[in-house]
Each structure stands twice: as structure tokens, then as C-alpha cells.
Design an enzyme around this catalytic site. Structure first.
Site, mmCIF file in Angstrom:
data_model
loop_
_atom_site.group_PDB
_atom_site.id
_atom_site.type_symbol
_atom_site.label_atom_id
_atom_site.label_comp_id
_atom_site.label_asym_id
_atom_site.label_seq_id
_atom_site.Cartn_x
_atom_site.Cartn_y
_atom_site.Cartn_z
ATOM 1 N N ASN A 8 4.129 -7.891 -6.179
ATOM 2 C CA ASN A 8 3.791 -6.718 -6.579
ATOM 3 C C ASN A 8 5.124 -6.073 -5.514
ATOM 4 O OD1 ASN A 8 2.692 -3.555 -6.656
ATOM 5 N ND2 ASN A 8 0.439 -4.109 -6.435
ATOM 6 N N ARG A 96 4.140 -7.585 -11.232
ATOM 7 C CA ARG A 96 3.870 -5.912 -11.546
ATOM 8 C C ARG A 96 4.661 -5.070 -11.628
ATOM 9 N NH1 ARG A 96 1.171 -1.295 -7.705
ATOM 10 N NH2 ARG A 96 0.239 -0.189 -9.463
ATOM 11 N N HIS A 184 -0.979 2.789 -13.046
ATOM 12 C CA HIS A 184 -2.192 2.676 -12.457
ATOM 13 C C HIS A 184 -2.946 1.539 -13.652
ATOM 14 C CE1 HIS A 184 -3.359 4.752 -9.085
ATOM 15 N NE2 HIS A 184 -2.259 4.301 -8.383
ATOM 16 N N ARG A 245 1.122 12.860 -2.381
ATOM 17 C CA ARG A 245 1.577 13.159 -3.879
ATOM 18 C C ARG A 245 0.355 14.735 -4.299
ATOM 19 N NH1 ARG A 245 2.140 7.864 -7.024
ATOM 20 N NH2 ARG A 245 1.669 6.489 -5.334
ATOM 21 N N GLU A 387 -6.045 -5.655 -8.697
ATOM 22 C CA GLU A 387 -4.920 -5.679 -9.747
ATOM 23 C C GLU A 387 -3.920 -7.248 -9.301
ATOM 24 O OE1 GLU A 387 -3.755 -1.703 -7.540
ATOM 25 O OE2 GLU A 387 -3.152 -1.199 -9.358
#
Ligand code: ADP
Length: 401
Positions: A8, A96, A184, A245, A387
Site C-alpha cells: 500500500n 493498492r 477509500h 485536508r 484494507e
């Protein structure tokens, strides 16, 4: 044995795990961080949990100029822990990939053409896809096994056109690929599936709103297991308030800043690294901001107010999109661990059928759990995301047929 190495790669990091895709068990995990950062060394932290090396841990500061070097650091860490990669019986590598554009709908075997497309899609995700491409190429050179790309955007390919279209000039949007992609996806997918399993109900029968509240954060409206709307858009900048963010900002304000003399790169840094909790309260770590607010810090209090207000805004929006909800699900670092913010976000929503049980909400527990009252019309749940296990599962399913 169904060992899948999951890679990832983020903009300046590589997280990796070695997972048995059938059992979900992990035998090693690590993080290479501060990749390509001028003026500071990179760092790797690695843990192997396999037999014979139980608990072996490796930590080192080292130069990591790019993701290729980051990948080599990972390989060296396995060897340093007495578990060289050659002996690990790795059957597949799951990567990913943040941006799959409009063309990758599902996990995809990586050949030269797919790798090239991932690099080209870097035009839409300049912070992510280029590093991911480097990691993919390094991994393909090292491991002669199937490599699978699992896209963060893929789960959102079911979002209808009316929800993914920005109302700007169509030709301009088409020419530049400007639309909502959503991110996501791996997390929203696994969490919504686990929520359905926890409730013992078929996912096809459920309308779910998932709030993934981590360093990055997004909301997703899921109807019968299919994403129908999500808060991140063309990039992972839109939507909820995140660690660094800010989520939704009027694009007119950005034009204003550019005209006021901000350079494009400065604006990019402001939006990606200097906004959100960090911009409002000086730290991207939710725990710090919460503690500062409790100590009376006005900036931190405002940051939390904005954070909760924005989350509620999306809950309201997605209730309208879904025509009601059967489950509201919290996940990721903040969502799984912070009872206080869950209570703030759900406060006063009883009239919508969302009722939190304070003792369930505050109970320290791991695993999927109910935090709503028995009378709550909407099930309110905490469901841990995973994940990496999901990437391993999806990669293995493709490879093993
Ligand atoms: P990433 O998007 O990097 O995967 P995570 O899902 O790990 O992020 O979430 C990171 C965020 O979760 C940080 O803001 C951190 O403060 C918060 N967090 C992690 N653990 C806890 C905890 N026990 N209580 C409250 N917040 C937590």
C-alpha cells in the site's frame, strides 16, 4: 498456503503486510516512511510474527529517495528479521492503487499494459499513482508471481452519473477526465460487508452510511452493497474535514488565492498538507486536537465543531440519497476509537432514528459492535476496517479463481 504480500504505497510511504488471504492472518507488517523527502532520512519499521522469528522487530533510519528504494528497504527488513522473502512462499502480490480512472472496475492482473495505464492515470493522482507505479515495477522485478492491482476508486464505479457528474462545461470535463471518482473504496466495501455480517442480514437489503474517519476521511452511501454516492471526488481532497485536508471549499476561494499571488504548488501544499485539523488547530492528530479543546483551546474547539458539522451534513445528504438508512457505521482510526466524536456527530439526530447508547459507545472494545440503543431505528455500529486483509482477499480470489 495463500500468502499474499500487500503493498500500500502512499505519496511518501509504503505500508506492507504479509497476509494469509484465506485466514486473514498476518505474519509480517511494516512501514517505510518519509520517502523522497528532502532534508530528512527515511525510516523503516518492520515486524515479523512468523515462527522462529516471533516478535522480531527491525527499525532503521536510512536514505529512501524514492519508492523503488523503499521497496528494497522492505526486502532487506524481511532478511534482517531472519525471514528472507525467498523463503516466504509468497503466491501473489496485491497492490493498492489509488486512482483507477473510469476504466478499472475490479481487481486487475497487472501486465505491462495495466502498469502503463496506472502510470498514465498519475495525471489524475499525481501524489499517489507515480509512487505506486514504482513500487509495482520493483515488486514485479523481484517476485515472479501474479501481481494484482486493487483500486480505491473501483467500488465507486456504481455511483450513478447524476452523482458523479460535476456541473461544469461537459466538453472540458470530458477532455480532462474531471468527474467524481471517490476513494477509500476498499475500506467502504469491506466495512459495509462486515456490518451486514454483524447484523446477520443480507447486504442486498441494507441502506448504509459509512463514515471512514481516519487521517483521510470520507462518507459513503451504500445501497444494497453498492456505492451510490461518496464525499471524496475528483481527488481525495473533497468532502469531510481530515487530518491535513480541509474537504469542501468553494473553488471560488481557491481562484481568489491564486489571484492573490499564491503559486500552484503552494496552494497544493495548503490543501493537501496544511488544512483540515492541522490547518485549523495546529495538529493532524485527532487525539491532540480533542485534548486541546478539552483544555479550553478555542481553535481546537472550532476545529471539532467544523469536523462534526461537516460529518452531519453528509449524513443528512446521504439519508436523502438513500431514502433513509438501516445502518450508520463508523470506521478507521478516529471512527473506531473516539467515542466523544461519535457522540457529537450523532447528537440530536434522534428524530431521524439515530440514537446512541452512551455506555455502549464508551465501552472499550475491539471488533464490530453496536453503539446504538435497542430502540434506535437506524443501527449505529463501529466496524473496524482492514484494507490490507481485503486487498489480500480480492487479490487471492482473482489469482486462485
Ligand atoms: P490513515 O488514514 O493514515 O490510515 P488512521 O485510520 O490510522 O489513518 O487514523 C489516524 C487518525 O486516528 C489520527 O488522527 C489519530 O489521532 C486517530 N486515532 C488513532 N487512534 C486513536 C484513538 N485510540 N483514539 C482517538 N483517535 C485515534
Amino acid at each position: 498456503m495463500s500468502n499474499v504480500l500487500v503493498i500500500n504505497a502512499g505519496s511518501s510511504s509504503i505500508k506492507y503486510q504479509l497476509v494469509d488471504a484465506e485466514t486473514g492472518e498476518r505474519s509480517a507488517a511494516g512501514l517505510v516512511e518519509r520517502i523522497g523527502q528532502r532534508g530528512s532520512e527515511g525510516r523503516i519499521v518492520h515486524r515479523s510474527e512468523g515462527e522462529g522469528s516471533a516478535g522480531a522487530r527491525f527499525e532503521r533510519e536510512l536514505p529512501v529517495p524514492d519508492h523503488t528504494a523503499g521497496f528494497s528497504a522492505m526486502v532487506e527488513a524481511f532478511a534482517a528479521c531472519g525471514t528472507p522473502v525467498e523463503g516466504l512462499d509468497i503466491r501473489a502480490v496485491g497492490h493498492r492503487v489509488v486512482q483507477g480512472g473510469s476504466e478499472f472496475f475490479e481487481p486487475t492482473l497487472i501486465d505491462d499494459r495495466v502498469a502503463d495505464r496506472i502510470l498514465e492515470l498519475g495525471a489524475l493522482a499525481p501524489l499517489h499513482n507515480p509512487g505506486q507505479y514504482q513500487a509495482i515495477m520493483a515488486a514485479r522485478a523481484r517476485f515472479d508471481v501474479p501481481h494484482v492491482a486493487v483500486f480505491d476508486t473501483a467500488f465507486h464505479q456504481t455511483i450513478p452519473q447524476r452523482a458523479y457528474t460535476y456541473a461544469i462545461d461537459r466538453d472540458v470535463a470530458d477532455r480532462h477526465g474531471v468527474r467524481r471518482y471517490g476513494f477509500h473504496g476498499v475500506s467502504h466495501q469491506v466495512v459495509s460487508r462486515r456490518a451486514a455480517a454483524f447484523l446477520g442480514r443480507p447486504i442486498e437489503s441494507l441502506r448504509q452510511i459509512v463514515l471512514h474517519l481516519g487521517n483521510g476521511a470520507s462518507a459513503c452511501a451504500i445501497d444494497g452493497g453498492r456505492s451510490v454516492d461518496t464525499s471524496m471526488g475528483f481527488t481525495p481532497l473533497e468532502g469531510l474535514v481530515m487530518g491535513t485536508r480541509g474537504g469542501d471549499v468553494d473553488p471560488g476561494a481557491l481562484l481568489h488565492l491564486l489571484r492573490a499571488g499564491l503559486e500552484t504548488d503552494e496552494l497544493d501544499a495548503l490543501l493537501n498538507r496544511g488544512s483540515g485539523l492541522a490547518g485549523l488547530a495546529g495538529s493532524n492528530d485527532f487525539r491532540d486536537v480533542w485534548a486541546a479543546a478539552e483544555a479550553g483551546d478555542g481553535a481546537a474547539r472550532l476545529a471539532l465543531d467544523v469536523y462534526a458539522h461537516r460529518a452531519r451534513h453528509y449524513i443528512g445528504a446521504y439519508l436523502a440519497v438513500l431514502g433513509g438508512a438501516d445502518a450508520l457505521v463508523f470506521t478507521a482510526g478516529v471512527g473506531e476509537n473516539h467515542a466523544g466524536i461519535r457522540a457529537r456527530i450523532c447528537g440530536g439526530l434522534e428524530w431521524l432514528g439515530v440514537e446512541i447508547d452512551p455506555s455502549r459507545n464508551e465501552a472499550a472494545a475491539a471488533g464490530p459492535r453496536r453503539i446504538g440503543t435497542d430502540a434506535s431505528r437506524v443501527e449505529v455500529l463501529v466496524v473496524p476496517t482492514d484494507e490490507e486483509a481485503e486487498i489480500a482477499r480480492q487479490s487471492w480470489r482473482l489469482v486462485a479463481g
